[in-house]
Scaffold this active site. Structure first.
Site, PDB file in Angstrom:
ATOM      1  CD  GLU A 162      -9.204   1.954   6.679  1.00 32.33           C
ATOM      2  OE1 GLU A 162      -9.540   1.178   7.602  1.00 32.33           O
ATOM      3  OE2 GLU A 162      -8.364   2.854   6.825  1.00 32.33           O
ATOM      4  CG  ASN A 189     -10.022  -0.148  11.150  1.00 29.16           C
ATOM      5  OD1 ASN A 189      -9.065  -0.862  10.858  1.00 29.16           O
ATOM      6  ND2 ASN A 189     -10.370   0.910  10.435  1.00 29.16           N
ATOM      7  CG  HIS A 247      -6.594  -1.130   8.453  1.00 31.95           C
ATOM      8  ND1 HIS A 247      -6.651  -0.202   9.456  1.00 31.95           N
ATOM      9  CD2 HIS A 247      -5.282  -1.172   8.087  1.00 31.95           C
ATOM     10  CE1 HIS A 247      -5.444   0.276   9.682  1.00 31.95           C
ATOM     11  NE2 HIS A 247      -4.593  -0.293   8.865  1.00 31.95           N
ATOM     12  CG  ASP A 293      -0.286  -0.279   2.526  1.00 33.39           C
ATOM     13  OD1 ASP A 293       0.965  -0.219   2.603  1.00 33.39           O
ATOM     14  OD2 ASP A 293      -0.994  -0.547   3.497  1.00 33.39           O
TER      15      ASP A 293
HETATM   16  C1  GLP Z   1      -1.032   0.739   8.611  1.00 31.72           C
HETATM   17  C2  GLP Z   1      -0.499  -0.080   7.431  1.00 31.72           C
HETATM   18  C3  GLP Z   1      -0.830  -1.535   7.582  1.00 31.72           C
HETATM   19  C4  GLP Z   1      -0.389  -1.957   8.978  1.00 31.72           C
HETATM   20  C5  GLP Z   1      -1.278  -1.331  10.002  1.00 31.72           C
HETATM   21  C6  GLP Z   1      -0.856  -1.629  11.428  1.00 31.72           C
HETATM   22  O1  GLP Z   1      -2.153   1.474   8.279  1.00 31.72           O
HETATM   23  N1  GLP Z   1      -1.003   0.393   6.157  1.00 31.72           N
HETATM   24  O2  GLP Z   1      -0.160  -2.286   6.580  1.00 31.72           O
HETATM   25  O3  GLP Z   1      -0.501  -3.352   9.089  1.00 31.72           O
HETATM   26  O4  GLP Z   1      -1.391   0.050   9.805  1.00 31.72           O
HETATM   27  O5  GLP Z   1       0.262  -0.875  11.783  1.00 31.72           O
HETATM   28  P1  GLP Z   1       1.103  -1.083  13.114  1.00 31.72           P
HETATM   29  O6  GLP Z   1       1.889  -2.308  12.893  1.00 31.72           O
HETATM   30  O7  GLP Z   1       1.975   0.153  13.220  1.00 31.72           O
HETATM   31  O8  GLP Z   1       0.134  -1.220  14.223  1.00 31.72           O
END
Ligand code: GLP
Length: 236
Positions: free
Chosen positions: A138, A131, A133, A65
């Site tokens: 989302e 949430n 995702h 992404d």
């Molecule tokens: C972000 C990324 C995701 C990631 C998620 C969790 O939005 N786009 O790929 O898995 O959030 O992030 P974290 O590991 O910092 O909790």
């Protein structure tokens, strides 16, 4: 096939276990593996472990992404984050990355066309948002979608701004379920009790677009690598 669950004692252990599972997978294949890797804080201990294997591994990197509308050299780009943490230190040169500065619909078309040339993806590594995702898919996203231009949920945007201590774009491109379903193996990484509810919904809740990560219940060869905090609602 139920997911395999690997339990980490702490963040360092999580990095080690993930790195071992990653290397086992990569080394099983005689061909160069195609690999999707996530950004976020969760995979950082894994990437730290992986950097110790510089010169000993190679794979084809596929981006998961990216924010849209950032300048090409902006340090907040996910492509830069992955490059700093993993790809540059490991000298991984085969990279398919997204162009944040491109016209969004042209970029989505380019990503879809490139990804459609892969009958399978060897390994998809994912984190999870509070949430539910994954990538930037989302809640509410159709399970049939391909790579798309998306708007981040408010909570996701807040969490992403926290990475940088500044505002970041609200729109992004992300691989879709069509691409993620091509995975021969999927690793779901989670750390901390703040992910416990999302992780529980992903694997024990309904399979519903309201929890994007719940598509993993429809996949084979899923490995959950998590600490006891993230697994605290699991009946194990
Ligand atoms: C972000 C990324 C995701 C990631 C998620 C969790 O939005 N786009 O790929 O898995 O959030 O992030 P974290 O590991 O910092 O909790």
């Amino acid at each position: 096939m139920p997911p395999r669950i690997l339990i980490a004692q702490d963040e360092t252990d999580h990095g080690r276990i993930t790195c071992d599972a990653f290397l086992d997978f990569i080394h099983q294949s005689s061909m160069r593996c195609s690999v999707v890797l996530p950004t976020g804080n969760t995979p950082l201990p894994f990437y730290a472990e992986l950097r110790a294997h510089q010169g000993k591994i190679d794979f084809s990197f596929l981006q998961l992404d990216e924010y849209m509308g950032c300048a090409p050299h902006s340090e907040t780009l996910f492509s830069k984050w992955i490059a700093r943490e993993v790809l540059d230190p490991l000298h991984i040169t085969d990279r398919f990355t997204f162009n944040s500065a491109a016209d969004p619909s042209e970029e989505v078309a380019r990503i879809r066309a490139h990804m459609s040339s892969f009958p399978t993806i060897d390994l998809v590594v994912l984190g999870i948002g509070q949430n539910g995702h994954i990538g930037l898919l989302e809640p509410g996203t159709d399970f049939n979608c391909a790579a798309s231009l998306v708007e981040m949920a408010e909570s996701t945007w807040d969490a992403n701004c926290a990475y940088w201590g500044q505002d970041i774009p609200r729109s992004a491109v992300t691989l879709g379920f069509q691409e993620l379903r091509k995975a021969r193996q999927t690793f779901m990484l989670a750390l901390g009790v703040s992910k416990a509810e999302a992780l529980y919904r992903a694997f024990y809740g309904d399979v519903t677009p309201e929890c994007p990560a719940s598509y993993l219940q429809t996949m084979n060869n899923v490995t959950i690598i998590a600490d006891r905090g993230a697994l605290s609602l699991f009946p194990i």
